[in-house]
Design a protein around this motif. Structure first.
Motif, PDB file in Angstrom:
ATOM      1  N   TYR A   4       0.852  -1.188   0.000  1.00 16.54           N
ATOM      2  CA  TYR A   4       0.000   0.000   0.000  1.00 16.54           C
ATOM      3  C   TYR A   4       0.885   1.234   0.000  1.00 16.54           C
ATOM      4  N   TYR A   5       0.361   2.286  -0.588  1.00 15.86           N
ATOM      5  CA  TYR A   5       1.098   3.536  -0.757  1.00 15.86           C
ATOM      6  C   TYR A   5       0.321   4.654  -0.090  1.00 15.86           C
ATOM      7  N   PHE A   6       1.035   5.533   0.623  1.00 23.10           N
ATOM      8  CA  PHE A   6       0.407   6.656   1.321  1.00 23.10           C
ATOM      9  C   PHE A   6       0.859   7.955   0.642  1.00 23.10           C
ATOM     10  N   ASP A   7      -0.011   8.541  -0.148  1.00 22.00           N
ATOM     11  CA  ASP A   7       0.279   9.829  -0.776  1.00 22.00           C
ATOM     12  C   ASP A   7      -0.192  10.930   0.163  1.00 22.00           C
ATOM     13  N   VAL A   8       0.692  11.877   0.463  1.00 20.31           N
ATOM     14  CA  VAL A   8       0.402  12.956   1.414  1.00 20.31           C
ATOM     15  C   VAL A   8       0.165  14.236   0.631  1.00 20.31           C
ATOM     16  N   MET A   9      -0.971  14.883   0.911  1.00 18.70           N
ATOM     17  CA  MET A   9      -1.333  16.109   0.208  1.00 18.70           C
ATOM     18  C   MET A   9      -1.707  17.201   1.197  1.00 18.70           C
ATOM     19  N   ARG A  16       3.980  12.055  -3.376  1.00 21.18           N
ATOM     20  CA  ARG A  16       3.567  10.716  -3.792  1.00 21.18           C
ATOM     21  C   ARG A  16       4.515   9.681  -3.194  1.00 21.18           C
ATOM     22  N   ASP A  17       3.950   8.642  -2.614  1.00 23.46           N
ATOM     23  CA  ASP A  17       4.714   7.547  -2.030  1.00 23.46           C
ATOM     24  C   ASP A  17       4.995   6.528  -3.128  1.00 23.46           C
ATOM     25  N   ASP A  18       6.233   6.452  -3.562  1.00 28.22           N
ATOM     26  CA  ASP A  18       6.606   5.512  -4.621  1.00 28.22           C
ATOM     27  C   ASP A  18       7.183   4.211  -4.065  1.00 28.22           C
ATOM     28  N   ALA A  29      -3.576  -1.169   6.642  1.00 26.63           N
ATOM     29  CA  ALA A  29      -2.975  -0.052   5.915  1.00 26.63           C
ATOM     30  C   ALA A  29      -3.608   1.270   6.339  1.00 26.63           C
ATOM     31  N   VAL A  30      -4.910   1.286   6.520  1.00 27.35           N
ATOM     32  CA  VAL A  30      -5.606   2.508   6.957  1.00 27.35           C
ATOM     33  C   VAL A  30      -5.141   2.894   8.360  1.00 27.35           C
ATOM     34  N   ARG A  58      -3.499   3.960  -1.325  1.00 29.38           N
ATOM     35  CA  ARG A  58      -3.766   3.252  -2.572  1.00 29.38           C
ATOM     36  C   ARG A  58      -2.988   1.945  -2.572  1.00 29.38           C
ATOM     37  N   ASP A  59      -3.442   1.011  -3.395  1.00 32.31           N
ATOM     38  CA  ASP A  59      -2.776  -0.287  -3.481  1.00 32.31           C
ATOM     39  C   ASP A  59      -1.985  -0.387  -4.775  1.00 32.31           C
TER      40      ASP A  59
END
Length: 62
Positions: A4-9, A16-18, A29-30, A58-59
């Motif tokens: 899972y990826y955590f994009d921070v805005m 973006r978490d790559d 993940a949440v 996101r996955d």
């Protein structure tokens, strides 16, 4: 284990978490994202930054 990826805005930028992190479920993940949000909020408040932050989970498929 799914990745899972955590994009921070916030109002200024999107980070973006790559790399992502492995979790056994979306719920796990949440919970990880909630911990990250708490850490970010603590850091920002220490700097007197009160802007809003959103973490999108996101996955691998998104």
């Amino acid at each position: 284990m799914a990745r899972y990826y955590f994009d921070v805005m916030n109002e200024r930028k999107i980070a973006r978490d790559d790399e992502g992190s492995g979790y056994n479920s979306l719920d796990a993940a949440v919970q990880g994202a909630a911990r990250s949000a708490a850490e970010i909020g603590t850091d920002w408040l220490a700097k007197s930054d009160t802007s809003h932050v959103v973490i999108e989970v996101r996955d691998e498929q998104n």
